[in-house]
Design an enzyme around this catalytic site. Structure first.
Site, PDB file in Angstrom:
ATOM      1  N   MET A 146       0.757  -1.065   0.047  1.00 31.57           N
ATOM      2  CA  MET A 146      -0.051  -0.064   0.137  1.00 31.57           C
ATOM      3  C   MET A 146       0.759   1.182  -0.033  1.00 31.57           C
ATOM      4  SD  MET A 146      -3.133   0.316  -0.303  1.00 31.57           S
ATOM      5  CE  MET A 146      -4.531   1.253  -0.019  1.00 31.57           C
ATOM      6  N   CYS A 147       0.355   2.308  -0.777  1.00 29.31           N
ATOM      7  CA  CYS A 147       1.350   3.484  -0.949  1.00 29.31           C
ATOM      8  C   CYS A 147       0.416   4.607   0.117  1.00 29.31           C
ATOM      9  CB  CYS A 147       1.415   4.060  -2.327  1.00 29.31           C
ATOM     10  SG  CYS A 147       2.256   2.584  -3.273  1.00 29.31           S
ATOM     11  N   GLU A 148       1.076   5.728   0.113  1.00 31.46           N
ATOM     12  CA  GLU A 148       0.380   6.952   0.404  1.00 31.46           C
ATOM     13  C   GLU A 148       0.633   8.056  -0.430  1.00 31.46           C
ATOM     14  OE1 GLU A 148      -0.738   7.447   3.780  1.00 31.46           O
ATOM     15  OE2 GLU A 148      -0.009   5.545   4.809  1.00 31.46           O
TER      16      GLU A 148
END
Lengths: 258, 258
Positions: free
Chosen positions: A1-3
């Site tokens: 998961m990225c931000e």
């Protein structure tokens, strides 16, 4: 998961505070050790800092945190690699020129079974994110060979995002330096700060800021992030399928795609 | 007058030494107070630092001087504005994606009566340099819709540069991260360093380096600059109309245009 991190403001504003919070998630409080990038618009110009390593250990990230670059539109991203190896060419945000403007794009999520036909814009790296960005621009360019106002191609933009979302998770930020478009597939939050400004406290680092001391009464600053960055403010969460168009800190259009 | 800096090497090499000399010319020993920029290739990725102010006073330039970014191809530029106002969008080098690669371009000189017809690539700023870069890419793209080896489009590249030169001064550097193309209209110099390496002393700053301590016997590093950067080495000067194609530090093709 990225931000993801985005900012739209009606005056050149520094994003040091929010960037500090985001960077801590890059290998500090979060698992995003595979790179980070941030693009700051200055007029039509775009200043891009990127590094294919953990942001919490990055010398360039430290520079960006020390150095109060003021901008009206910012797009930032920290990455945990899912598709594509860890290298500069795979580091968000991605940039292309369209209609004589710099378009900047960052994506959070993962897509499967997505193989767009090659067009004019082609990916330099091998992420599904950059492939989607190129496909999106190829579609716009085909529909609108000459520049048109964002309001006119907005339906095409939303339709493209809705299609990408069918291939997986597709939260994204996109800008040409004037407007900031945001699309939520699963997770995105926003907050608009305006007078009276108050203090704010980061969730990911022991850092506080008193926005009142740093702003004028007319300032309007919207910050977007995958998850709320501060602990003592009320952020609004996007619904899945929701999109918003921001300009000079204000939401100028919004809607919900199927 | 602007200054160009280029590097082509067969191993990732830092350009801190040459960059230090170039930066001093940016408002220190030279009159180039209107901005600077430098692009470092990392594989297919491109790391770009730019600032629309004097390099000798720039905090980002200091970071780049401290921070030994290693690259096989580098293109740098410092600017004294002739055409176009001083802003980020007018700061070299310019970047566009062509055939799925980042193309990076910097120009030294000034053109008059140059008004290319609009094509797919369009300038973001208002310099004649960026207009020429876009025109050059539009021409290549039209002649070669699909990627071909540099050797095949090299004649087109040289012909385009020869045309631009008819409009004024056109010294330029261009790369896609693999090869580095250089064209001399009035002024360009090169030096190839290889074993046995020796010491070098900058002309523009009291800085010396012993390349032997920083290299291995197989390293081949070519540096290009508008004017020689060191005082104790023998640089070769391009002749007007001369072009050279560099790859991994070696000159792989050269010629003289009319």
């Amino acid at each position: 998961m990225c931000e993801l991190l985005g900012m739209s403001a009606n005056v050149p504003t520094d994003i040091v505070f929010s960037f500090t919070g985001l960077m801590r998630r890059g290998g500090g409080t979060g698992p995003h050790r595979d790179g980070w990038g941030i693009g700051f618009y200055e007029g039509r110009g775009l200043r891009l800092f990127q590094e294919p390593r953990a942001s919490s250990e990055s010398e360039v990230a430290q520079l960006v945190q020390r150095y109060p670059i003021k901008s009206e539109v910012v797009i930032g991203h920290i990455r945990q690699a899912n598709v594509g190896k860890v290298c500069l060419a795979n580091t968000h945000p991605f940039v292309r020129e369209l209609w004589g403007r710099n378009w900047c794009f960052a994506h959070n999520g993962q897509m499967t079974g997505f193989a767009p036909s090659p067009g004019f814009y082609r990916p330099v790296g091998d992420t599904d994110s950059e492939a989607a960005f190129c496909d999106l621009l190829n579609g716009l360019r085909q529909a609108f060979p000459e520049p048109v106002a964002v309001e006119l191609f907005l339906p095409s933009l939303v339709a493209a995002c809705a299609t990408y979302r069918q291939h997986g998770v597709f939260n994204c930020l996109l800008s040409d330096g004037d407007w900031l478009f945001s699309f939520c597939s699963t997770k995105l939050a926003h907050i608009t700060r305006r007078a009276p400004f108050g203090p704010a406290r980061l969730k990911d680092a022991d850092v506080r800021v008193d926005f009142q001391a740093e702003t004028t009464p007319d300032d309007v600053v919207t910050v977007l992030a995958t998850e709320p960055l501060t602990a003592n403010e009320r952020w609004s969460l996007y619904r899945p399928g929701e999109w918003r168009l921001w300009r000079r800190g204000e939401c100028v259009a919004q809607g919900l795609s199927d």
